[in-house]
Design an enzyme around this catalytic site. Sequence first.
Site, PDB file in Angstrom:
ATOM      1  N   SER A 148      -9.845   2.397   2.711  1.00 15.25           N
ATOM      2  CA  SER A 148      -8.899   3.081   1.850  1.00 15.25           C
ATOM      3  C   SER A 148      -7.949   2.143   1.120  1.00 15.25           C
ATOM      4  CB  SER A 148      -8.076   4.059   2.696  1.00 15.25           C
ATOM      5  OG  SER A 148      -7.261   3.349   3.622  1.00 15.25           O
TER       6      SER A 148
ATOM      7  N   LYS B 128       0.842  -1.200   0.000  1.00 12.00           N
ATOM      8  CA  LYS B 128       0.000   0.000   0.000  1.00 12.00           C
ATOM      9  C   LYS B 128       0.877   1.249   0.000  1.00 12.00           C
ATOM     10  CE  LYS B 128      -3.907   2.090   2.512  1.00 12.00           C
ATOM     11  NZ  LYS B 128      -4.868   1.950   3.618  1.00 12.00           N
TER      12      LYS B 128
ATOM     13  N   SER C 225     -10.495   0.090   7.019  1.00 10.31           N
ATOM     14  CA  SER C 225      -9.896   0.203   5.685  1.00 10.31           C
ATOM     15  C   SER C 225      -9.187  -1.048   5.175  1.00 10.31           C
ATOM     16  CB  SER C 225      -8.907   1.373   5.643  1.00 10.31           C
ATOM     17  OG  SER C 225      -9.605   2.594   5.650  1.00 10.31           O
TER      18      SER C 225
END
Length: 490
Positions: free
Chosen positions: A153, A75, A177
């Site tokens: 997210s 990420k 998330s």
Amino acid sequence: MTELNRLTIAEARDKMAGGEITSVELTEACLSAIEGAGVLGAFAHTTPERALDDARAADAATEKTGLTGIPLGIKDLFCVEGVPTQAASRILEGFKPQYESTITRQLWGSGAVMLGKLNMDEFAMGSSNETSVYGNAVNPWKVDDRQLTPGGSSGGSAAAVAADLCLGATGTDTGGSIRQPAAFTGTVGLKPTYGRCSRWGVVAFASSLDQAGPMTKTVRDAAILLGGMAGHDPMDSTSADLPLPDFEAALTGDIRGKTIGIPREYRVDNMPAEIDELWAKGRAMLEEAGAKIVDISLPHTKYALPAYYVIAPAEASSNLARYDGVRFGRRAELAPGDGITDMYEKTRAEGFGPEVQRRVMVGTYVLSAGYYDAYYNRARKVRTLIKRDFDEAFAAGVDAILAPTTPTAAFGLGEMADADPVQMYLNDVFTVTVNMAGLPGISVPVGLDASGLPLGLQLVGRPFEEGDLLNLAYALEREAAFVAKPARWW
């Protein structure tokens, strides 16, 4: 050999150990899959040369771990030395860290392969991956002519794992998330206990809530990847100095005698019948596997979402104050005569997207002198009560709690763009309590809705008992026998 990217981490590990495949072959399959999946917007930056170098080193290594040679996506919140790290924000354009986050350093030390950086909501603020400077990430699941959200997210991480672009990915979970995108994409997402994984070198959103964790195709893979990510880090003052168990060894599938709590407060108004039926199905599955099901009460649940949306923006406004055009990142073009205040204002106005600006303003407001007690202090007290609810349930003998992960299946990109922001925030209704209490939670895919989109259930465990939680999730996974994959359209 082109389908190697479809393997799980456990399958790939075993095949490499048996000499059936090499890490280079596995990595090439993933790189080829990434190249053909640009429309998904899952990867923000790829590192193919480094990936192949890592794979060759893994093949040559004499000492192997469970992650040696396994291609992973990272990420864009995790700092990787020399690789662009923007937190999906314009304000960090051109930033290449000269240091490595603790988690990625541990992964590379275990022999894992770096495929690249994954798309996400800007500074991890969002539930749909529509706030990224890189553009939207797209869910590989498709049932009509719409493009669907992969959740947020960690949307890029979820999309990449679901589409077999990587064998596993790192994510972060501040209010859901990791778990919400996992539910939307038919994958497994684990948010560990706060303090189990180091936050050092991970771009901060809300420091008392953020926790990194694995996003994988199976529960076994989540256990393997968590083993490579977790551990005490003296660089992080919130990191727990506790022994690291063998999470994979905990996966016996035997949950006889375990007590699972069903919180009555999670029966929210207007819950879709499909979600309620899925929840009932999950209860029946765990009962079938030998667990005892009991009803419990978490009375302060209704205050969790408003308290979270006071605390998280407050911490964000403090953490994001460092992005000012001076220390690192992008600086706005200044006009003749502009002073330092103009530089701050222009840099932050141009560099932050609308959702980040909204949360910074909310956070600054609730921390301001006249409102600190009315909002922030009150929210902190509510947080204590939410944690107490969970503590009392566990003290009464409950081993884990079962609830839906999300109130709906994945929705279309753009469908909530013009809605009240609160409608988007309601996607976190089942997940934020876990962050507020600092507990571990895992989302497991259990079924499909009427249109064929995946739905997940989450299990919430006792603090630092991820092994036990993973075993319960493993039993649920086996009972559900979810094997559906998105049909290839990209």
